[in-house]
Write a protein that holds these residues in place. Structure first.
Motif, PDB file in Angstrom:
ATOM      1  N   VAL B  38       0.817  -1.231  -0.065  1.00  0.00           N
ATOM      2  CA  VAL B  38      -0.039  -0.029   0.004  1.00  0.00           C
ATOM      3  C   VAL B  38       0.936   1.307  -0.061  1.00  0.00           C
ATOM      4  O   VAL B  38       0.667   2.250  -0.672  1.00  0.00           O
ATOM      5  CB  VAL B  38      -1.027  -0.036   1.336  1.00  0.00           C
ATOM      6  CG1 VAL B  38      -1.919   1.200   1.178  1.00  0.00           C
ATOM      7  CG2 VAL B  38      -1.596  -1.331   1.281  1.00  0.00           C
ATOM      8  N   GLY B  39       1.886   1.335   0.932  1.00  0.00           N
ATOM      9  CA  GLY B  39       2.614   2.615   1.035  1.00  0.00           C
ATOM     10  C   GLY B  39       3.267   2.899  -0.194  1.00  0.00           C
ATOM     11  O   GLY B  39       3.165   3.918  -0.777  1.00  0.00           O
ATOM     12  N   VAL B  40       4.101   2.074  -0.727  1.00  0.00           N
ATOM     13  CA  VAL B  40       4.890   2.463  -1.933  1.00  0.00           C
ATOM     14  C   VAL B  40       4.126   3.016  -3.119  1.00  0.00           C
ATOM     15  O   VAL B  40       4.264   3.769  -3.423  1.00  0.00           O
ATOM     16  CB  VAL B  40       5.864   1.075  -2.317  1.00  0.00           C
ATOM     17  CG1 VAL B  40       6.713   1.467  -3.698  1.00  0.00           C
ATOM     18  CG2 VAL B  40       6.941   0.902  -1.110  1.00  0.00           C
ATOM     19  N   PRO B  41       3.145   2.074  -3.602  1.00  0.00           N
ATOM     20  CA  PRO B  41       2.451   2.641  -4.686  1.00  0.00           C
ATOM     21  C   PRO B  41       1.605   4.005  -4.322  1.00  0.00           C
ATOM     22  O   PRO B  41       1.455   4.596  -5.202  1.00  0.00           O
ATOM     23  CB  PRO B  41       1.427   1.328  -5.075  1.00  0.00           C
ATOM     24  CG  PRO B  41       1.937   0.480  -4.125  1.00  0.00           C
ATOM     25  CD  PRO B  41       2.725   0.728  -3.080  1.00  0.00           C
ATOM     26  N   LEU B  42       1.197   4.079  -2.972  1.00  0.00           N
ATOM     27  CA  LEU B  42       0.624   5.226  -2.765  1.00  0.00           C
ATOM     28  C   LEU B  42       1.407   6.415  -2.714  1.00  0.00           C
ATOM     29  O   LEU B  42       1.151   7.714  -3.166  1.00  0.00           O
ATOM     30  CB  LEU B  42      -0.177   5.023  -1.266  1.00  0.00           C
ATOM     31  CG  LEU B  42      -1.555   5.622  -1.070  1.00  0.00           C
ATOM     32  CD1 LEU B  42      -2.473   5.289  -2.079  1.00  0.00           C
ATOM     33  CD2 LEU B  42      -1.871   5.529   0.310  1.00  0.00           C
ATOM     34  N   ILE B  43       2.596   6.322  -2.161  1.00  0.00           N
ATOM     35  CA  ILE B  43       3.649   7.641  -1.625  1.00  0.00           C
ATOM     36  C   ILE B  43       4.322   7.649  -3.106  1.00  0.00           C
ATOM     37  O   ILE B  43       5.090   8.854  -3.383  1.00  0.00           O
ATOM     38  CB  ILE B  43       4.213   7.468  -0.503  1.00  0.00           C
ATOM     39  CG1 ILE B  43       3.196   7.290   0.494  1.00  0.00           C
ATOM     40  CG2 ILE B  43       4.935   8.775  -0.351  1.00  0.00           C
ATOM     41  CD1 ILE B  43       3.839   7.059   2.029  1.00  0.00           C
TER      42      ILE B  43
END
Lengths: 443, 359
Positions: B38-43
């Motif tokens: 979640v974090g990597v693709p989001l940020i």
């Protein structure tokens, strides 16, 4: 701190750093142009003069004219070391900074960038290198390959050979050797040479050089001595070229029969052979020397003001001027795009239109201080190359000279091959984007 | 204090044999997966995902492959890049012959070809070890790389000798070719790496892994205990090459997206992966990830991160600085902790366990 929170903070830190990387660099009154360069690695011998020429011409335009019609060109180099992995990074970087045009400076990098560019809508300017088939503008609306392709180069080599022998019919039974880098760049001329060989009855011998063996061509030259080709065409780059010149001299190969592709025409390539390299030939698309107003302006506005890293005596060397030529194409395309759109600050889409209707006439060359520097070039909707003229340059022991006339490639031989290969490429790629961009009238 | 396992009782054998017996570790893994999913693709922006994360995942998988061979079984190999190349080329040939079959399946299948070739070149390991074996695997590197250039059938007689990756879709979403977004390619990479890491973890913790480690520690003793050296060594070569092959196919299809494939799988890449394994930690899966992050991602982050942070550095200078910095860091790491980053991490955990009252 727990394990997870340490990892979380490290990851966040990395993400923040990445966010900073992507900060847009575009100001209101400037355009951004990313250029791949290789000032490190085994190809730096050729990469440095080209990079210098590219940068100095843009600096000159910025210094002398305050940019293109008042719009400054922010020029940034991305170091690749001629490595495809790093080139891909550089492409992503250029894309995130909204480059108006991407200049790969390696056939491998061009091949990797071509499919991406058609999706990201970034024009690629691969000046006289890259995928020859991409000269087909119908299938490759985003790739530009002026003033000619490697296939034109191969046909020019055959033409030169025929001219020296006294006619195309004299080619029968002759042997043409191709020393080439064993990479996409080096393999490009093979299909055209084989086609022409069939047609005119000469024989093509291939001498591939692996990138790791560029400076170690001994065994290859043993086979050349055995085969005794009448002519040798050197599709080499970087450290491979001076080695080929030295080996030719060492093996008593008549140096005048060794003809390099335009990338094998560096001053340092020929100089490596010492006085015996006199007579070494190379195809060329630009004139060498400082006797052009544009080059004089570079000296005056950039080099003498200390705004360049180029030593003064290196200005005007063959590969330096090649870089100048490439930057000139970019600047002229920006100018053309401005004229077409009426905008001052153009974007990648405008730039594509600018490149597609680029028409550099004799008069225009004179206006920008490059009369006699190169031949006129015009790109059209279907023909993204122009197939302009080149000449066979000769090394006189200290500098490159132009003993003959500008020659036209065998367009009729090359064009059908380009169309066939472009079709093949598009079919293999599967779901290749259809050209939707409208055609631009030549201005 | 942070890492206290007090109160975590194991009441059955399964819990006792778990790969992550501590609750903290399980939470940690969940958090890492959460960030990755979640974090990597989001940020992360496209550049970060395409140029840092995807290469990191590809190299992690290749490093796990080599770690199985070198770290777990004690067989040194310098042919990793060649085995990766086998994966890439067989995936290319497979997708040419079976354009309808899903590319993820083909990527996984292409590892099998690599495994077969790996076993072939692993045969000498039954007779020779150490440096001699390393030289034997060098032969694989040279021969296979030669074949990639010389056998035009491998690249479908392409004029420029390059692999051009066609577009292939998964659930209607393009995952290879130019139209595939970095996020999609990243998710496919992540999925493959997570599944294969889980697979590797089960292997090294099971019977096969234990026989590999016995062979590594002392092959004569292992033989006396009834472990068949032939099986243990050849399975290590097969599994290792399988991972390398999948990594190679991922490299060309999900990361490079075409280009001069034969110039990619060079001895330099083999060495780089060996460095990843040594820096990360021999015989450790988490070490493979750490090593990949260190050797593959750090240079990119330094090269583009330093100028972004306002350190004025020209491209060529940045390249030289990166070389020096990474070189110096390798030396420092090897002096400070010759067992690699994984061991450093283990020491850190131990210290956290007794903090603030070390003994």
């Amino acid at each position: 701190m727990t394990k997870s929170s340490i990892i979380r903070s490290v990851a966040l830190g990395a993400l923040l750093a990445a966010g900073a990387i992507a900060a847009p660099a575009n100001a209101q009154d400037s355009v951004y142009f990313a250029n791949n360069a290789y000032r490190t690695g085994p190809f730096s011998g050729s990469g440095i003069p080209i990079g210098d020429g590219m940068r100095d011409y843009i600096s000159m335009i910025n210094e002398r004219d305050g940019g293109v019609n008042g719009v400054k060109v922010i020029y940034e180099e991305c170091e690749t070391g001629y490595d495809t992995k790093k080139s891909i990074e550089c492409y992503e970087q250029a894309k995130s900074k909204n480059t108006i045009v991407y200049s790969p400076w390696s056939t491998g990098a061009t091949l990797a960038a071509i499919p991406r560019a058609h999706v990201d809508k970034i024009p690629i300017l691969s000046m006289a290198y890259g995928l020859s088939a991409s000269a087909d503008g119908t299938n490759f609306p985003w790739v530009f390959i002026p003033p000619f392709t490697y296939w034109d180069g191969a046909s020019l080599m055959v033409k030169h050979m025929a001219a020296e022998l006294g006619g195309m019919d004299k080619l029968k039974g002759k042997k043409l050797g191709l020393i080439h880098l064993d990479a996409p760049f080096g393999k490009e001329p093979i299909p055209v040479l084989e086609n022409l060989a069939k047609k005119y009855g000469f024989e093509v011998k291939l001498y591939p050089v692996a990138a790791a063996d560029m400076q170690n061509q001994g065994s290859l030259w043993l086979s050349i001595r055995r085969d005794r080709p009448d002519y040798l065409y050197n599709q080499g780059w970087g450290a491979m070229n001076p080695t080929a010149v030295k080996e030719a001299i060492k093996n008593n190969f008549p140096i005048g029969k060794l003809v390099g592709v335009w990338w094998a025409g560096g001053d340092d390539d020929a100089r490596a052979g010492g006085p015996e390299a006199k007579g070494y030939k190379s195809l060329n698309l630009n004139a060498a020397g400082q006797n052009f107003p544009a080059i004089q302006d570079i000296l005056k506005h950039v080099v003498e003001k200390g705004k360049s890293t180029t030593p003064k005596e290196k200005v005007g060397e063959n590969l330096y001027n090649r870089g100048v030529y490439n930057s000139m194409l970019v600047v002229e395309a920006i100018r053309n795009a401005q004229k077409l759109t009426g905008k001052k600050v153009v974007n990648a889409e405008d730039m594509r239109r600018g490149l597609e209707s680029l028409n550099i006439t004799e008069a225009r060359l004179k206006e920008i201080g490059m009369e006699g520097f190169a031949t006129p070039t015009s790109i059209s909707c279907t023909d993204h190359s122009g197939h302009s003229k080149a000449y066979v340059a000769e090394w006189d022991g200290t500098k490159w000279t132009k003993p003959g006339e500008w020659l036209e490639p065998l367009k009729d031989e090359v064009r059908p091959l380009i169309e066939a290969n472009a079709k093949d490429y598009v079919e293999k790629a599967g779901n290749w984007p259809k050209r939707t961009e409208s055609c631009e009238k030549s201005s | 204090m942070f890492y206290r396992e007090a109160g975590q009782y194991k009441t059955n054998y399964a819990a006792d044999m778990a790969v992550f017996p501590l609750r903290q570790d399980r939470i940690g893994i969940a958090v890492i997966l959460g960030i990755a999913l979640v974090g990597v693709p989001l940020i992360g922006n496209d550049f970060f995902i395409a140029s840092v994360m995807i290469p990191f995942l590809v190299f992690s998988l290749a490093a796990i492959g080599l770690n199985i061979l070198t770290g777990y079984t004690g067989l040194i190999s310098l042919g990793t890049a060649a085995f990766m190349g086998v994966g890439a080329y067989s995936c290319y040939k497979l997708t040419t012959y079976f354009p309808g079959v899903n590319i993820v399946v083909l990527i996984l299948l292409s590892g099998l070809f690599s495994a077969a070739i790996g076993v072939l070149f692993g045969l000498p390991s039954l007779r020779i070890k150490g440096f001699y074996l390393a030289v034997a695997t060098l032969a694989a590197q040279f021969f296979l790389q030669w074949a990639f250039v010389r056998v035009p059938w491998l690249f479908n007689y392409n004029a420029s000798g390059a692999i051009e990756v066609p577009q292939r879709t998964l659930f209607g979403l393009p995952i290879t070719g130019a139209a595939a977004t970095p996020e999609t390619r990243y998710f496919v990479c992540l999925g493959l790496v997570v599944v294969l890491t889980w697979f590797a973890s089960n292997l090294v913790h099971g019977k096969l892994g234990r026989s590999w480690m016995a062979v590594r520690d002392m092959d004569i003793a292992a033989e006396l205990m009834g472990i068949k050296l032939l099986n243990a060594k050849l399975t290590a070569f097969a599994v290792s090459s399988y991972f390398a092959g999948v990594a190679g196919a991922m490299m060309i299809f999900l990361w490079y997206g075409g280009g001069e494939a034969n110039d990619v799988f060079t001895i330099r890449l083999s060495f780089n992966i060996l460095f990843m394994v040594i820096i990360g930690g021999l015989g450790s899966l988490i070490g493979s990830f750490m090593g990949a992050a260190f050797i593959a991602s750090l240079p990119t982050i330094l090269k583009f991160g330093l100028p972004a942070l306002g350190v004025p550095l020209s491209g060529a200078a940045a390249e030289h600085v990166t070389f020096m910095l990474v070189g110096a860091l390798i030396i420092i790491f090897l002096i400070v902790e010759p067992h690699g980053l994984a061991r450093l991490w283990q020491i850190g955990k131990q210290k956290l366990r007794t903090w603030p009252f070390p003994y």
